[in-house]
Enzyme design. Sequence first.
Site, PDB file in Angstrom:
ATOM      1  N   HIS A  37      42.652  31.402  19.167  1.00 37.33           N
ATOM      2  CA  HIS A  37      43.173  31.795  20.059  1.00 37.33           C
ATOM      3  C   HIS A  37      42.304  32.376  21.095  1.00 37.33           C
ATOM      4  O   HIS A  37      40.940  32.668  20.676  1.00 37.33           O
ATOM      5  CB  HIS A  37      43.827  33.145  19.506  1.00 37.33           C
ATOM      6  CG  HIS A  37      45.144  32.886  18.832  1.00 37.33           C
ATOM      7  ND1 HIS A  37      46.196  33.763  18.680  1.00 37.33           N
ATOM      8  CD2 HIS A  37      45.877  31.785  18.495  1.00 37.33           C
ATOM      9  CE1 HIS A  37      47.250  33.156  18.037  1.00 37.33           C
ATOM     10  NE2 HIS A  37      47.170  31.970  17.807  1.00 37.33           N
ATOM     11  N   GLU A  43      41.747  35.327  22.430  1.00 40.81           N
ATOM     12  CA  GLU A  43      40.778  36.634  21.987  1.00 40.81           C
ATOM     13  C   GLU A  43      39.856  36.309  21.078  1.00 40.81           C
ATOM     14  O   GLU A  43      38.917  37.129  21.232  1.00 40.81           O
ATOM     15  CB  GLU A  43      42.000  37.661  21.495  1.00 40.81           C
ATOM     16  CG  GLU A  43      43.230  37.885  22.364  1.00 40.81           C
ATOM     17  CD  GLU A  43      44.357  36.994  22.004  1.00 40.81           C
ATOM     18  OE1 GLU A  43      44.331  35.811  22.276  1.00 40.81           O
ATOM     19  OE2 GLU A  43      45.478  37.742  22.200  1.00 40.81           O
ATOM     20  N   CYS A  70      48.434  38.847  18.972  1.00 47.83           N
ATOM     21  CA  CYS A  70      49.115  38.834  17.862  1.00 47.83           C
ATOM     22  C   CYS A  70      48.431  39.675  16.780  1.00 47.83           C
ATOM     23  O   CYS A  70      47.570  39.969  17.007  1.00 47.83           O
ATOM     24  CB  CYS A  70      49.192  37.190  17.324  1.00 47.83           C
ATOM     25  SG  CYS A  70      47.546  36.707  16.696  1.00 47.83           S
ATOM     26  N   CYS A 129      44.705  38.635  15.984  1.00 48.51           N
ATOM     27  CA  CYS A 129      43.693  39.174  17.012  1.00 48.51           C
ATOM     28  C   CYS A 129      43.843  40.488  17.438  1.00 48.51           C
ATOM     29  O   CYS A 129      42.559  41.064  17.370  1.00 48.51           O
ATOM     30  CB  CYS A 129      44.256  38.412  18.655  1.00 48.51           C
ATOM     31  SG  CYS A 129      44.073  36.932  18.630  1.00 48.51           S
TER      32      CYS A 129
END
Lengths: 149, 149
Positions: free
Chosen positions: B56, B58, B86, B89
Site C-alpha cells: 500500500h 502508506e 486500512c 496501514c
Amino acid sequence: MQLVFDDSYFMKKALAEAELAFEKGEIPVGVVVVANQQIIARGHNLTEMLNDVTAHAEMQAITAAANSLGGKYLIDCTMYVTLEPCQMCAGALYWSQLSNLVFAAEDPERGYRKMGGKLHPKTKVKMGVLGEEAGELLKRFFIQKRNLN
Amino acid sequence: MQLVFDDSYFMKKALAEAELAFEKGEIPVGVVVVANQQIIARGHNLTEMLNDVTAHAEMQAITAAANSLGGKYLIDCTMYVTLEPCQMCAGALYWSQLSNLVFAAEDPERGYRKMGGKLHPKTKVKMGVLGEEAGELLKRFFIQKRNLN
C-alpha cells in the site's frame, strides 16, 4: 506415533527465526509460512536493524511467501508465528486471505485481539502452540535489555 | 491571501501520486509525508505490480520517510493520503507515532475506523481535504475496470 510435520515442528522453525532476531538485538519474533507441508517463507523481526516499524517478521514473510507462490494471496497457507500478530500484521493477513494462523505466545497489550484488528473471515486461528517457549524467549530478551540499560 | 504550503497543496501532491497508480492499473491511492513543510517521502499503491498485499502507498511511504529521517519514528511529520488508511496501514502508523494524518476520501468499508484499527493516541486526524477529487478518481478507476471485464 508422532507426526513429524505437526504444528510443533513448524513452530520450532519459527522459534529458530525468533532466536535469530534475539541474536541481533531485535524483539525476538519469528515466522514461517507453510504450504503443502513445506516452508515457503521465513522471517524474523528486523525493525531496529532496518530502522523501519513495518519490518515485523510477519510482514516480511507475507511478501516472501507471495514471491514464492507467484501470487499475492496466501490461500491454503499456514503461518506459524511465535507471538500474536499486532493490528498491522493482522491487517496484512486480512488482505492476504491466509487460511490458517497458528501463534505461540499471546500479546495481551499489543495483540490484534486487544487492539481491535481483524483477520480475514476465512482465516482459522490456533493459539498456544509452544506458547511457553516463545514467552520465555521474549521474557529473556526484555530482562537482558533492562539489565543493559 | 492563500498560504501556498497548505493542506490542499500537499494533498494535490498525494493526488498526483494516486494518478501514477491509476496509470499502472493500480487502485489509485497516493501519499506524501511532510516534515518542516517539505515532502520527505512519496508513494502510491503497487499491490498488483509487486504482487504484494503489503505494498500500500502508506506502507511504502512510512519506510521511505524513516529512511529519509534516519530514524523509525514519524514524530513531527504529517502524512497526506488520498484515501482513509486500512487497518494494516493504521497499525503501521500506530508504531510510527505519526503526529498528523490528513486523508481525503473516507473508506466506509475497509477504512481503519470501520475495521476497528487504532492510530497512535498522539496522532491528530483531519479528513475530507480534497475528498471529492480523491473519491472521483477512485470511482473512475472502478468504472473503467468494470467496463474492461
